[in-house]
Design a protein around this motif. Sequence first.
Motif, PDB file in Angstrom:
ATOM      1  N   GLN A 132      56.008  27.921  41.485  1.00  0.00           N
ATOM      2  CA  GLN A 132      54.595  27.697  41.168  1.00  0.00           C
ATOM      3  C   GLN A 132      53.779  28.941  41.432  1.00  0.00           C
ATOM      4  OE1 GLN A 132      53.395  24.313  43.572  1.00  0.00           O
ATOM      5  NE2 GLN A 132      53.674  22.914  41.863  1.00  0.00           N
ATOM      6  N   LEU A 133      52.721  29.082  40.654  1.00  0.00           N
ATOM      7  CA  LEU A 133      51.688  30.078  40.891  1.00  0.00           C
ATOM      8  C   LEU A 133      50.367  29.335  41.010  1.00  0.00           C
ATOM      9  CD1 LEU A 133      52.615  32.818  38.250  1.00  0.00           C
ATOM     10  CD2 LEU A 133      53.166  32.816  40.685  1.00  0.00           C
ATOM     11  N   ALA A 134      49.551  29.742  41.964  1.00  0.00           N
ATOM     12  CA  ALA A 134      48.268  29.075  42.173  1.00  0.00           C
ATOM     13  C   ALA A 134      47.171  30.111  42.328  1.00  0.00           C
ATOM     14  CB  ALA A 134      48.338  28.175  43.402  1.00  0.00           C
ATOM     15  N   GLU A 135      46.204  30.069  41.404  1.00  0.00           N
ATOM     16  CA  GLU A 135      45.079  30.994  41.453  1.00  0.00           C
ATOM     17  C   GLU A 135      43.944  30.422  42.289  1.00  0.00           C
ATOM     18  OE1 GLU A 135      46.767  31.079  37.172  1.00  0.00           O
ATOM     19  OE2 GLU A 135      46.312  29.619  38.733  1.00  0.00           O
ATOM     20  N   SER A 136      43.140  31.316  42.833  1.00  0.00           N
ATOM     21  CA  SER A 136      41.931  30.928  43.555  1.00  0.00           C
ATOM     22  C   SER A 136      40.953  32.089  43.521  1.00  0.00           C
ATOM     23  CB  SER A 136      42.257  30.543  45.003  1.00  0.00           C
ATOM     24  OG  SER A 136      42.811  31.644  45.697  1.00  0.00           O
ATOM     25  N   GLY A 137      39.725  31.811  43.936  1.00  0.00           N
ATOM     26  CA  GLY A 137      38.741  32.867  44.046  1.00  0.00           C
ATOM     27  C   GLY A 137      37.704  32.913  42.942  1.00  0.00           C
ATOM     28  N   GLY A 138      37.850  32.072  41.929  1.00  0.00           N
ATOM     29  CA  GLY A 138      36.857  32.052  40.866  1.00  0.00           C
ATOM     30  C   GLY A 138      35.547  31.447  41.328  1.00  0.00           C
ATOM     31  N   GLY A 139      34.535  31.553  40.475  1.00  0.00           N
ATOM     32  CA  GLY A 139      33.239  30.987  40.819  1.00  0.00           C
ATOM     33  C   GLY A 139      32.163  31.495  39.898  1.00  0.00           C
TER      34      GLY A 139
END
Length: 128
Positions: A3-10
């Motif tokens: 799995q790959l999981a992105e974060s940090g958007g907004g």
Amino acid sequence: QAQLAESGGGLVQAGGSLRLSCAASGVTFGSHDLGWYRQAPGKEREFVAAINWSDDTTLYANYVKDRFTISRDNAKKMMYLQLNRLTPENTGTYYCHSMHERLQYDRTNVPTPSFGLWGQGTKVSVSS
């Protein structure tokens, strides 16, 4: 399961910055080139940046123009995309991708949904 999981958007104002992260699990992280793609609303997914697995050589879309920086930390199984001087045109969902071993990215071709490994995306909205 890989799995790959992105974060940090907004949501950010034009001229602002964000740092996107991509966390990998269940994959041999250190032997794959990694990339970031963006999909604007109603448009095709497009290449943003990529980084080589062995020597950290980077490749950027022409429109990035030194505003974005891709990096990786193999020990932590993390990849990052620093977004600076953002404009409304940078709005979209940003996806990280892990390429098959011994294959590389280019600015033109976008991997199909079943080619390599995709994350679920993180949304970036830039207001004017």
